[in-house]
Design an enzyme around this catalytic site. Structure first.
Site, mmCIF file in Angstrom:
data_model
loop_
_atom_site.group_PDB
_atom_site.id
_atom_site.type_symbol
_atom_site.label_atom_id
_atom_site.label_comp_id
_atom_site.label_asym_id
_atom_site.label_seq_id
_atom_site.Cartn_x
_atom_site.Cartn_y
_atom_site.Cartn_z
ATOM 1 C CG MET A 1 18.989 3.609 -4.764
ATOM 2 S SD MET A 1 18.933 4.470 -3.077
ATOM 3 C CE MET A 1 20.423 3.928 -2.341
ATOM 4 C CB CYS A 2 15.068 -1.932 -3.866
ATOM 5 S SG CYS A 2 16.377 -2.650 -4.284
ATOM 6 C CG ASP A 3 11.003 2.360 -4.521
ATOM 7 O OD1 ASP A 3 10.895 2.819 -3.580
ATOM 8 O OD2 ASP A 3 11.652 2.328 -5.472
ATOM 9 C CG ASN B 1 16.594 2.149 -1.320
ATOM 10 O OD1 ASN B 1 16.098 2.490 -2.244
ATOM 11 N ND2 ASN B 1 16.930 0.869 -0.825
ATOM 12 C CD GLU C 1 13.306 -1.615 -0.846
ATOM 13 O OE1 GLU C 1 13.827 -0.640 -1.248
ATOM 14 O OE2 GLU C 1 12.087 -1.997 -1.394
#
Length: 405
Positions: free
Chosen positions: A1-3, A182, A87
């Site tokens: 998970m990333c932003d 994501n 992502e």
């Protein structure tokens, strides 16, 4: 998970493009900060994370934040002001685990090393994707973690969102503010799109006059579990409500949690600053970056080099300086690197988070404020590369001392 998020120059207080990303990975996967100078190459092939491709004659100077064991990078920028974050996205395209392709992190680093503008980077990633595919394991200890990728790609003047599923892709230009998480987000509002004949787990068909990329390719189960819409709204709302966003606003955005009475033990995949809690929420934010990309003056890359931005500081890094330092090069097990020192320090904070984190944050926010002010003074005062390098090193050493030396 990333932003990952971006504000174009007309949306920021400084008039410079500002870019931010949290890298969410497995909790024990240390993240390195790497500086690679402009380099001429004699080798005909380049070994990426899992496969080799033809090398180019020259690659550009890059600063990267990357999992310690991988060739590719989670985020970074190059000497021309191109900055990229990627992502994981989950699609209904079947992944052939026997035909290894390039990782999304490989595509990111290759674009930074080989292009001078956001548009060039966009086109190169598409070209490499169509040539080699992206069938590659993205996990560290979890060897069954495979995914496709989306990218936020920017330079001093513009930004693009590129989303993929197998070898299919689409992109659109960012108008003012942009954020990705994501999940696929581009529906019918793309500038260009390419649908390949992909092997799909769930067959969906086009409806209407214009194909909807998100609806056609999204894997709804994994995407819903990751709560990307919650985190995307969180980052966008934070910077959009900050009049003329600045570097500190982006740092604040990346430190956010989705609960008012947040405690790490209550964390979910809806938290921007992620804290792993188990099977349904397995990721930590293992590194974070905020970049101020200037046109005509040196850019500043603010990198934590440590987990959990809510209990971290961002250290400034500059191009044209020798940035490689033992503190920034962690290994698989606890060592004397900044990342592992922070891991040990943060463990104590996490034991009494509700009390200790606000106290720490108040003290460290003042330090961060001073560093941001000093960075602005150096840049506007036309500081030499040596002066910038000395400031960067002093911040790094101060951070090390705060973590217990």
């Amino acid at each position: 998970m990333c932003d990952t998020l971006v504000a174009l120059p007309n949306q920021t207080a400084s008039g410079n493009l500002i870019f931010g990303k949290n890298s969410d990975r497995e909790p024990l996967e240390a993240q390195a900060v790497v500086h690679v100078p402009r380099t001429s190459h004699s080798n005909s092939n380049l070994q990426c994370t899992f496969r080799s491709i033809p090398q180019v004659e020259q690659t550009y100077e890059v600063i990267l934040s990357k999992p310690f064991q991988m060739w590719g990078a989670e985020m970074g920028a190059n000497e021309w002001g191109v900055v990229i974050g990627n992502e994981a996205v989950f699609t209904n395209v079947k992944i052939n685990k026997k035909e290894l392709g390039l990782m999304g992190m490989d595509l990111l680093r290759l674009a930074l090393e080989r292009t001078k503008t956001a548009q060039e980077a966009l086109r190169l990633i598409i070209q490499l994707l169509e040539t080699y595919g992206q069938n590659a394991c993205g996990g560290y200890q979890n060897r069954n973690f495979y995914y496709h990728n989306s990218f936020l790609i920017a330079d001093p003047e513009k930004a693009y969102i590129l989303e993929t599923a197998g070898k299919s892709w689409t992109f659109k230009k960012v108008i003012a503010l942009g954020s990705i998480s994501n999940g696929l987000s581009i529906e019918e509002d793309y500038e260009e799109v390419s649908f390949k004949e992909e092997p799909k787990t769930i067959q969906r068909f086009f409806s209407g006059k214009k194909p909807n990329f998100k609806n056609y390719f999204s894997d709804l189960i994994y995407t819903k579990a990751g709560r990307p819409e919650i985190r995307k709204a969180c980052t966008l709302n934070f910077i959009s409500t900050s009049e003329n966003s600045g570097v500190s606003d982006f740092m604040g955005s990346l430190r956010q949690h989705n609960l008012e009475d947040f405690h790490p033990k209550k964390a979910t995949t809806g938290s921007v600053c992620m804290h792993a809690t188990g099977f349904t929420n397995p990721s930590d934010t293992t590194g974070s970056m905020v970049a101020e990309i200037r046109k005509g003056k040196p850019s500043t890359l603010w990198l934590t080099g440590t987990p959990h931005p809510c209990i971290s500081l961002y250290v400034p890094f500059y191009f044209g300086c020798n940035l490689n330092h033992p503190l920034l090069n962690p290994s698989a097990k606890p060592d004397q690197s900044l990342w592992w020192k922070a891991k040990a320090f943060q463990k104590k904070i996490l034991l009494d988070y509700s009390k200790k984190q606000p106290e720490l944050r108040a003290k460290w926010d003042e330090i961060q404020k001073d560093w941001i002010k000093k960075d602005q003074e150096l840049i506007h005062g036309n500081a030499t590369k040596q002066e910038l390098a000395e400031f960067s090193l002093s911040c790094l050493k101060t951070y090390e001392n705060l973590l217990g030396g």
